[in-house]
Design a protein around this motif. Structure first.
Motif, PDB file in Angstrom:
ATOM      1  N   ALA A 145       0.834  -1.207   0.000  1.00 41.68           N
ATOM      2  CA  ALA A 145       0.000   0.000   0.000  1.00 41.68           C
ATOM      3  C   ALA A 145       0.868   1.255   0.000  1.00 41.68           C
ATOM      4  CB  ALA A 145      -0.921  -0.005   1.216  1.00 41.68           C
ATOM      5  N   PHE A 177       0.604   3.878  -3.113  1.00 45.24           N
ATOM      6  CA  PHE A 177       0.073   5.227  -2.900  1.00 45.24           C
ATOM      7  C   PHE A 177       1.170   6.288  -3.047  1.00 45.24           C
ATOM      8  CE2 PHE A 177      -3.523   2.929  -1.255  1.00 45.24           C
ATOM      9  CZ  PHE A 177      -4.599   3.760  -1.538  1.00 45.24           C
ATOM     10  N   LEU A 218       2.043  10.143   1.725  1.00 46.82           N
ATOM     11  CA  LEU A 218       1.052   9.116   1.411  1.00 46.82           C
ATOM     12  C   LEU A 218       1.629   7.717   1.603  1.00 46.82           C
ATOM     13  CD1 LEU A 218      -0.612  10.596  -1.817  1.00 46.82           C
ATOM     14  CD2 LEU A 218      -1.631  10.404   0.468  1.00 46.82           C
ATOM     15  N   ALA A 223      -0.077   5.217   4.254  1.00 42.11           N
ATOM     16  CA  ALA A 223      -0.650   3.971   3.744  1.00 42.11           C
ATOM     17  C   ALA A 223       0.066   2.753   4.317  1.00 42.11           C
ATOM     18  CB  ALA A 223      -0.586   3.952   2.214  1.00 42.11           C
ATOM     19  N   GLY A 235      -1.882   0.047   6.527  1.00 43.26           N
ATOM     20  CA  GLY A 235      -1.888  -1.326   6.027  1.00 43.26           C
ATOM     21  C   GLY A 235      -1.245  -2.304   6.994  1.00 43.26           C
TER      22      GLY A 235
END
Length: 537
Positions: A430, A434, A466, A470, A474
């Motif tokens: 993730a 991202f 980000l 993320a 995650g």
């Protein structure tokens, strides 16, 4: 045929011959992709310097410095040089220890995830293709300007030479030609900067003159120029305040520190090293070499303003080589720049082929793997050629995009995969996804819309934020598996071969020697920049 074209032709023929000779020693996939893991310090350091000091530095950074952003560029240069040492010690030696063929394979092995390997491969191919485009446009501009050949023809010639070396000799040929190219470029740039300074009026006198003139003083100030050369609009970085320019320098420094730490065209060299000690030792010489080259390139570009302030900025050092240097030195320097560009192109093509064969197709048979890699190199070369032929050069900003993708998508994950016990495959996937999308999409939006963002909202910063967010979310929602835990623990088991007392002694000597890098850099900046600037009246 002019003398510059002759010099470039001779250089390209030599590199092609080296490629042919080295190709005869290729015995398998490990030789082709990671040089048999036997490369010494000189080849690793030479290759890292060569793959960095390409047309992006000589034409992109030089142009930005010539326009008035010298200090922010030197700020970034110090940060990115530190990235070599940090990356080698805290990432590169673990990468070498894993004995993976590619960095995406390393991510896949660390997180026991084929999806992670595929995502890392896709982002790697994108960032290397983007950077290859920047280098190719730089080579085309250089060759066209100094030889008089059509730009499109120069693009095709450069890519054919780079593709030939990469396809025939693989990473072994790339390491050898890289080191040769780095030697030519480094020696000629050192001599070239000294000659440029002499021919524009002397090093100290020129810098004092520029610093004393209100119209050019900001070019050498700590913040850089804040307005255009005509006295209106924003400065060369697109900002109007010292804070924004300095923030840009810090951001650019983080981006390129990330590239030097974990970027595939830099850290992949560690996979080719003879052992982990070579990884660490080569980073010291790479750091010092790249900083000196960046400083000399940028300060020489600034000094040209004294005799010709109205050049097309990306042509500044090309003009200097043709007009302020003896012909022989100018030929050697421009041939060195061409060599550095071709060096970078061979590196990117080679890595694209490796990632495609090992991480996308995952071909197990060695002969088929090499063939798939070669096909990918040809395809990448054709795509880049078509884009370069039909789009005007924007060397600096395309280069910056390639580096920004590394910082946004790879750097946080690379650090976490070594030092975090809690990061999971879901979190890492993730974060990388991202980070990549955030950076790439925001950069694409600003390019297409013509929007100028504040320095703190740069796409690379947005992408890194980000990525971390993320990755944290995650990992919080999932558990570290047994396989992930074991893979990480295996990275901290030092092989017995790395405990050789002679190798340890060499590494410790290099480490002590590297302590001198700090004082050397400070002395260099004080004597060759700060003192003459302060002496201006």
């Amino acid at each position: 045929m002019n003398v510059f074209l002759l010099g470039m032709c001779v250089a390209m023929v030599i590199y092609i011959i080296i490629g042919i000779v080295v190709s005869r020693s290729i015995q398998g996939a490990e030789d082709f992709y990671v040089a048999g893991r036997r490369a010494p310090v000189i080849l690793i350091a030479g290759s890292m310097i060569a793959s960095y000091t390409s047309t992006g530095m000589f034409m992109g950074d030089a142009a930005t410095s010539y326009e008035g952003a010298f200090a922010p560029l030197i700020l970034f240069a110090g940060m990115q040089s530190a990235g070599y040492i940090i990356g080698a010690v805290f990432f590169g030696r673990y990468l070498r220890r894993s004995r993976c063929m590619t960095i995406p394979e390393f991510f896949g092995q660390r997180f026991h995830s084929s999806k992670m390997q595929s995502l890392a491969a896709i982002t790697a191919i994108v960032m290397m293709t983007v950077y290859l485009l920047s280098v190719t446009q730089g080579i085309g501009t250089l060759m066209s300007l100094v030889t008089g050949l059509p730009y499109n023809g120069c693009i095709v010639i450069a890519l054919l030479v780079a593709a030939f070396i990469s396809i025939t000799s693989g990473s072994k040929g790339v390491l050898i030609t890289d080191t040769l190219m780095a030697t030519i470029f480094t020696l000629s740039m050192i001599a070239g900067a000294i000659v440029i300074a002499r021919n524009v009026g002397g090093w100290y006198d020129t810098l004092k003159t520029l610093a004393a003139d209100p119209a050019t003083r900001d070019m050498l100030s700590a913040s850089g120029r804040l307005v255009g050369k005509d006295g209106t609009g924003a400065g060369p970085l697109g900002y109007t305040t010292p804070t924004e320019n300095i923030m840009w320098g810090l951001n650019y420094g983080v981006v390129w520190m990330s590239v030097c730490m974990v970027g595939p065209w830099q850290s992949s060299r560690y996979q080719m090293a003879r052992n982990e000690h070579v990884v660490v030792r080569s980073s010291f010489y790479s750091a010092l070499g790249v900083f000196i080259m960046e400083f000399l390139t940028c300060i020489a570009a600034v000094m040209v303003n004294r005799v010709n302030p109205d050049l097309v900025s990306s042509h500044v050092l090309l003009w200097a080589a043709m007009n302020l240097m003896p012909t022989l030195l100018g030929v050697i320097l421009l041939t060195g720049v061409l060599s550095a560009g071709i060096s970078s192109a061979t590196t990117f093509l080679s890595l694209v082929g490796t990632s495609f064969a090992y991480d996308v197709r995952r071909v197990k048979d060695e002969k088929d793997s090499i063939m798939n890699g070669r096909i990918a190199m040809v395809a990448a070369g054709i795509i880049v050629a078509l884009v370069a032929l039909y789009n005007s050069p924007s060397i600096f900003w395309i280069m910056f995009l390639g580096g920004a993708i590394v910082a946004a998508s790879w750097m946080p994950v690379a650090v976490a995969c070594i030092f975090s016990r809690r990061v999971t495959k879901t979190g890492a996937f993730a974060g990388m996804l991202f980070g990549f999308l955030g950076c790439f999409c925001l950069r694409l939006y600003t390019a297409l819309s013509g929007t100028s963002l504040p320095a703190w909202l740069d796409p690379s910063i947005v992408g890194m934020v980000l990525n971390v967010v993320a990755m944290t979310i995650g990992s919080a929602l999932t558990q570290v598996t047994k396989e992930e835990k074991e893979a990480r623990e295996a990275l901290f088991v030092m092989p017995e071969s790395e405990k050789d007392p002679r190798e340890v002694a060499k590494t410790m000597f290099s480490a002590r020697l590297s302590v001198a890098i700090g004082p050397i850099v400070v002395a260099l900046l004080l004597l060759l920049w700060v003192v003459p600037f302060a002496m201006a009246k």
